[in-house]
Design an enzyme around this catalytic site. Sequence first.
Site, PDB file in Angstrom:
ATOM      1  CG  ASP A  58      -3.001   4.741   5.011  1.00 56.63           C
ATOM      2  OD1 ASP A  58      -3.990   4.242   4.432  1.00 56.63           O
ATOM      3  OD2 ASP A  58      -2.882   5.958   5.238  1.00 56.63           O
TER       4      ASP A  58
ATOM      5  CG  ASP B  88      -6.018   9.117   4.115  1.00 53.88           C
ATOM      6  OD1 ASP B  88      -4.962   9.047   4.783  1.00 53.88           O
ATOM      7  OD2 ASP B  88      -6.678   8.113   3.776  1.00 53.88           O
TER       8      ASP B  88
HETATM    9 ZN    ZN Z   1      -3.922   7.522   5.381  1.00 54.43          ZN
END
Ligand code: ZN
Length: 210
Positions: free
Chosen positions: A167, A27
């Site tokens: 997610d 991320d």
């Molecule tokens: Zn992510």
Amino acid sequence: MLSADFLKLGAEIEMVNNSDADWFHLDVMDGRFVPNISYGMPIIAQMKKLATKTFDVHLMIEEPERYLEDFKKAGADYLTIHYETGYHLHRTLTSIRALGMKAGLAINPHTPVESVADLLPDIDLLLVMSINPGFGGQKFLPLTYNKIRKAKELINATGSNTLIEIDGGVTLDNVADIVAAGADVLVAGNTVFASLNPQDTIKRLKQLGK
Ligand code: ZN
């Protein structure tokens, strides 16, 4: 990997290498598109040296089109940009594929799945955010289930091979329901890294999601 212990990053990568996990999910946050700042290309390139699995890079940044080559060089296999960031998404997604990466498109909880229908043939991965992006450890938003089902319908209707990725807030308690709704790829950060035995947790997630 946002939930990994960064002082033991090598050991954390080895743990994932030797686990049942299929991919690394990375991320990237810029402090503009999302409130938080995480890590960027130099860390990802270092991690790539040790990692033995697919690198799934999720860009939560504004103007992602400026950095496509940099993330390719850092080792991204999948590169996902956010629908909410772009005026020229089709061009950016086409560029990602032209650089030899798989193209991913992410939608925030407020973005209807139908918004990306026309782009499905041009993406390999549709990331449906199941939390508001920016931080790990948040609770799964129940509205996500309908979005997964709608996404699956649209993908089947277009005949594309686009994978649906979820997610945020994935736990041992909801993994079976998420997969039953039609998800193909599940990201688990906190659930794995905050557990006493991360490799066992990954194994259980995979078993429950079969
Ligand atoms: Zn992510």
